[in-house]
Every structure is written in structure tokens, then in C-alpha cells.
Design an enzyme around this catalytic site. Structure first.
Site, PDB file in Angstrom:
ATOM      1  N   PHE A 130      42.377  68.664  79.378  1.00  0.00           N
ATOM      2  CA  PHE A 130      41.767  68.960  78.210  1.00  0.00           C
ATOM      3  C   PHE A 130      40.977  69.940  78.002  1.00  0.00           C
ATOM      4  O   PHE A 130      40.322  70.466  78.683  1.00  0.00           O
ATOM      5  CB  PHE A 130      40.632  67.530  77.999  1.00  0.00           C
ATOM      6  CG  PHE A 130      40.260  67.326  76.718  1.00  0.00           C
ATOM      7  CD1 PHE A 130      41.281  66.931  75.665  1.00  0.00           C
ATOM      8  CD2 PHE A 130      38.959  67.784  76.242  1.00  0.00           C
ATOM      9  CE1 PHE A 130      40.784  66.798  74.353  1.00  0.00           C
ATOM     10  CE2 PHE A 130      38.643  67.357  75.021  1.00  0.00           C
ATOM     11  CZ  PHE A 130      39.462  67.216  73.874  1.00  0.00           C
ATOM     12  N   ASP A 201      37.474  63.789  85.554  1.00  0.00           N
ATOM     13  CA  ASP A 201      37.284  63.306  84.366  1.00  0.00           C
ATOM     14  C   ASP A 201      38.020  62.188  83.834  1.00  0.00           C
ATOM     15  O   ASP A 201      39.277  62.100  83.997  1.00  0.00           O
ATOM     16  CB  ASP A 201      37.503  64.608  83.202  1.00  0.00           C
ATOM     17  CG  ASP A 201      37.429  64.394  81.614  1.00  0.00           C
ATOM     18  OD1 ASP A 201      37.118  63.018  81.467  1.00  0.00           O
ATOM     19  OD2 ASP A 201      37.345  65.200  80.924  1.00  0.00           O
ATOM     20  N   TYR A 226      32.743  56.766  73.919  1.00  0.00           N
ATOM     21  CA  TYR A 226      33.194  56.206  72.637  1.00  0.00           C
ATOM     22  C   TYR A 226      34.645  55.895  72.634  1.00  0.00           C
ATOM     23  O   TYR A 226      35.080  55.451  71.671  1.00  0.00           O
ATOM     24  CB  TYR A 226      33.087  57.157  71.522  1.00  0.00           C
ATOM     25  CG  TYR A 226      33.406  58.765  71.921  1.00  0.00           C
ATOM     26  CD1 TYR A 226      34.766  59.291  72.168  1.00  0.00           C
ATOM     27  CD2 TYR A 226      32.704  59.774  72.449  1.00  0.00           C
ATOM     28  CE1 TYR A 226      34.984  60.576  72.297  1.00  0.00           C
ATOM     29  CE2 TYR A 226      32.790  61.025  73.012  1.00  0.00           C
ATOM     30  CZ  TYR A 226      34.194  61.397  72.773  1.00  0.00           C
ATOM     31  OH  TYR A 226      34.493  62.570  73.111  1.00  0.00           O
ATOM     32  N   LYS A 227      35.291  56.127  73.779  1.00  0.00           N
ATOM     33  CA  LYS A 227      36.759  55.811  73.635  1.00  0.00           C
ATOM     34  C   LYS A 227      36.956  54.202  74.169  1.00  0.00           C
ATOM     35  O   LYS A 227      36.568  53.278  73.476  1.00  0.00           O
ATOM     36  CB  LYS A 227      37.377  56.600  74.651  1.00  0.00           C
ATOM     37  CG  LYS A 227      37.716  58.151  74.123  1.00  0.00           C
ATOM     38  CD  LYS A 227      38.317  58.887  75.263  1.00  0.00           C
ATOM     39  CE  LYS A 227      38.282  60.309  75.182  1.00  0.00           C
ATOM     40  NZ  LYS A 227      38.979  60.980  73.907  1.00  0.00           N
ATOM     41  N   ARG A 375      50.530  58.580  69.930  1.00  0.00           N
ATOM     42  CA  ARG A 375      49.624  57.774  71.198  1.00  0.00           C
ATOM     43  C   ARG A 375      49.243  56.326  70.368  1.00  0.00           C
ATOM     44  O   ARG A 375      48.654  56.327  69.397  1.00  0.00           O
ATOM     45  CB  ARG A 375      48.606  58.567  71.270  1.00  0.00           C
ATOM     46  CG  ARG A 375      48.912  59.906  72.024  1.00  0.00           C
ATOM     47  CD  ARG A 375      47.783  60.668  72.585  1.00  0.00           C
ATOM     48  NE  ARG A 375      46.610  60.831  71.448  1.00  0.00           N
ATOM     49  CZ  ARG A 375      45.561  61.414  71.702  1.00  0.00           C
ATOM     50  NH1 ARG A 375      45.112  61.707  72.910  1.00  0.00           N
ATOM     51  NH2 ARG A 375      44.531  61.401  70.738  1.00  0.00           N
TER      52      ARG A 375
END
Ligand SMILES: Cc1ncc(COP(=O)(O)O)c(C=O)c1O
Length: 415
Positions: A130, A201, A226-227, A375
């Protein structure tokens, strides 16, 4: 998951009827009626308890103001919430703390790990990780001019690049475009054999797939709140450090909330005990209240059940893609085997961005990452098998009618 060759909706209903996590879905707000949200990889669903907990904290703000720091639970929240998330991460309750953002926590983990491996010059990472992870390492290395970041092109090149000059292996567990998942245990072991540490990560895995941080002898890890963890948009992130390193870490980002005695206001920094030293400034009381509503749900579930159901939902997407979507030019872009997949399943279509835009109008929230990945972020806590079936059915409709070809869906960027 026991799936018959041709999957129909009633089979999905049968699977839901036997789902031991079914009742936990009631603890979440379903969202807009008729909309199917497959964005657990982006912003997880809202726990029902978020609103009352938020109201309690707002009330404390109204009534207590400054006294909230001593008369409420505000200051202790980072540790308390960290302890509640620890089981789903496979960590000890004293090894996780909730604070700041993932990017900031990466800076803390990287600098702590680097200081534990003096004299070793290389950090090995992956080019496709990322971007924020790369930027924070690039920025940090300006302060460590004797160290350098070596990016390998793919997963297969990681182990051959480990050697006696490597300080750290710096990896995302899950690729954010394809959901390919690394074997954390094997890579951690390989790094340790080379005398290096690992910074993981886990943003696209935590709350969806196993991390088993203690069992695999992990060193440092971070991830988003938050995911899949459902802590709300912009929720505080978490950071893990193995207990064996706690006393040795002198934080690069030293702040008063990580001090052993912040309210004595001493002039010199002295790190607090354990994970406290990863705190920097004042905790975000309001955001923590919402995060804690989610953490209270994580302590109620059995991690093995979460991982089993998550794998089953992903397998269902793969099976339905083969059964229903292949004839429209859609392919499975994620690993087919659940143990090699992270929190979402990516399906590829040459006009993926347009398809995702059309899906949005059909009441299905998915996301797109270049070049052609659609996704579907899955949550074991609130998705039912029938949700997956219905979402794929709507996708079939869009592909059959070719509605994605309309001018209004001509987009190519990530959405
Ligand atoms: C894998 C990964 N790492 C890091 C981040 C950045 O997180 P933050 O914005 O909390 O710093 C994200 C954000 O989506 C991510 O997906």
C-alpha cells in the site's frame, strides 16, 4: 463449506440457518434498506451500540469537561480497547494499543524495530505494498541515512533477498488489490533465521483472517480500525509489539501520553510501561467511544468461527463467480484457496470501474482498484450467505444487460 455443484439461494439460506455467528449480525445497523454493502475492506458496518456509547461520551463532555480525564474512562481507552481486540489478533491483552492512524503506527513500529537491529542496513519490502506504507518508510529513512529500503517485485523474491545485512522485513499481510495473503508464519520464521525482525501491516486481514501474532512469534504489527474491525470512518488504528521488546523500545515519536507520568509534567521523557510508550498525544475520546462499541463485539465472538465463516463467504464468491460470471468475461483475481486470501475477494473485468459504478446504482457497494479489480469486502460478523448470493445476482443482471456501458458509468479511476 459444503456446497453442491450448482449453488442456489436456498442452499445459501441453509448455510445461514446453521451459522453460529448469525445472531451477532443483529448487533449492526443494516444500512440503507435494499443496499448490499461489500465494503468491509474499506468502512465496516456500524455497531448498534455505537450511538448509545457515543451519546454517553458526549454527555460526559457536556457534564464533566476537563474532569472527564480523571472521572471517566477516557484516558484508559487506548489500552482497554487494545485488550479487547487482542484475541482476534492472536495477541496478549498487554501487547495491543489503539491510537493514531495506521500510517503513524507504521512509523512507530519501523523506528522501534530499526533501533533493535543496529548495524543492519536494509529494510526489505514489496513494491506493490500500500503506497502509504512506502511513503512513511521513505520519509522515515531520511532520518536514518545509513539504512535503505529494498523493494522486491513479488512475493517469491522475498525470502531470497534476506541476508545478514537485513534489519527488517516490512510487509502487508494482504495485497490491497488482489487479496493475495502472505504466509506470515513462514516469512516471520525466515526473517528471524536471517536475524531480522518483521513489521506487518494487517489492515486487510485483521478481523477477517488469522494473524496469530503470538503463535507465529511476530515482532511488530499494525492495522486499521475502520475496515473489518468496524470502528467507524477514520477510527483509530492499533499497534502490536511483542512483549519481549517492550522495555527495550525508546519511541521515536515520544509524547506526553506515552510518558510514565504525564500529569507530573517532568522535563525529560521517560517511557511508560509496556505498550503505553506507543502513545503520543491526547486520545480521541469521541472516536474511541465508537471504536469500543466494535471492540465489545469482538470479545463476544470465537476467532476460529470468524475465520471459518469468512473463508466460507469468500469461497462462495469464488464458486458463484465460476458458476454465474465467467461467461461474461469475469475472472477470479484473488487466490482461489481461502488460506491464501485476505479479507476481500477481487474479481476482474476489463471495465471493472464501470461495472462497480453500475453496481452502485443497483444497490451493491463494492470497490475498484486498478487495473481491473472489483473488490467484494466480506465480514463474518454481518454478512449472510444470501447477501453474497443476491449481490452476485445483481452483478449478473448488470453484465447480462450490459448496463455498465452507459455513458454515466464511463470511469476508470479507483472508486
Ligand atoms: C494496507 C493499508 N495500510 C495503510 C493504510 C493507511 O491507513 P491510515 O489512513 O489509517 O494511515 C491503508 C488504508 O486504506 C491500507 O489499506
Amino acid at each position: 463449506m459444503a456446497l453442491s455443484t450448482a449453488i442456489d439461494r436456498s442452499e445459501c439460506q441453509r448455510l445461514d440457518a446453521g451459522d453460529p455467528l448469525a445472531s451477532i449480525a443483529d448487533e449492526f445497523i443494516p444500512g440503507e434498506p435494499g443496499t448490499l454493502y461489500f465494503d468491509a475492506n474499506s468502512v465496516g458496518a456500524m455497531p448498534r451500540a455505537a450511538e448509545p456509547l457515543l451519546a454517553r461520551h458526549i454527555g460526559e463532555w457536556q457534564r464533566l469537561r476537563r474532569r472527564g480525564w480523571s472521572e471517566s474512562t477516557w484516558l484508559d481507552a487506548p489500552r482497554r480497547i487494545g485488550a479487547k481486540l487482542a484475541p482476534i489478533l492472536g495477541a496478549g491483552v498487554d501487547e495491543v494499543i489503539v491510537c493514531d492512524t495506521t500510517t503513524l503506527n507504521l512509523a512507530k513500529a519501523l523506528s522501534a524495530a530499526l533501533s533493535l537491529r543496529p548495524g543492519r542496513v536494509r529494510i526489505v519490502g514489496e513494491a506493490g505494498t500500500f503506497p502509504s506504507d512506502l511513503y512513511v518508510a521513505q520519509g522515515l529513512l531520511a532520518a536514518f541515512p545509513d539504512r535503505r529500503l529494498d523493494l522486491v517485485a513479488d512475493g517469491a523474491s522475498i525470502e531470497p533477498s534476506l541476508g545478514p545485512d537485513v534489519a527488517l522485513l516490512y510487509l502487508s499481510q494482504v495485497d490491497y488489490r488482489t487479496a493475495r495473503r502472505h504466509d506470515m508464519q513462514r516469512l516471520t520464521q525466515a526473517a528471524h533465521q536471517a536475524g531480522a525482525l518483521v513489521v506487518w501491516d494487517l489492515s486487510h486481514g485483521a478481523g477477517a483472517v488469522p494473524a496469530e501474532l503470538d503463535a507465529i512469534d511476530a515482532d511488530f504489527a499494525v492495522g486499521c480500525g475502520y475496515k473489518y474491525l468496524c470502528g467507524g470512518p477514520g477510527a483509530p488504528a492499533w499497534i502490536f509489539a511483542a512483549r519481549r521488546y517492550h522495555d527495550a523500545i525508546e519511541p521515536l515519536l515520544a509524547g506526553w501520553m506515552g510518558h510514565a507520568s504525564p500529569f507530573s509534567f517532568p522535563l525529560d521523557y521517560a517511557p511508560g510501561d509496556g505498550m503505553k510508550r506507543f502513545l503520543v498525544g491526547t486520545p480521541p475520546v469521541i472516536a474511541n467511544a465508537v471504536m469500543e462499541a466494535a471492540a465489545d463485539l469482538w470479545v463476544r465472538v470465537e476467532p476460529r468461527e470468524v475465520f471459518r465463516k469468512h473463508a466460507a463467504l469468500g469461497d462462495l464468491v469464488v464458486a458463484l463467480a465460476d458458476q454465474e460470471l465467467a461467461r461474461f468475461g469475469v475472472a477470479v483475481a484473488s487466490p482461489r484457496e481461502a488460506r491464501a486470501r485476505g479479507g476481500f475477494v477481487a474479481l476482474s473485468h476489463p471495465h471493472g470501474a464501470s461495472v462497480v459504478a453500475a453496481l452502485g446504482d443497483a444497490g451493491v457497494v463494492a470497490s475498484f482498484r486498478s487495473p481491473d479489480n472489483i473488490r467484494f469486502g466480506l465480514s463474518a460478523l454481518y454478512h449472510r450467505h444470501v447477501d453474497v448470493f443476491d449481490g452476485i445476482a445483481r452483478l449478473v443482471g448488470i453484465l447480462r444487460e450490459q448496463s455498465w456501458q452507459q455513458d454515466k458509468y464511463k470511469v476508470t479511476k479507483s472508486i
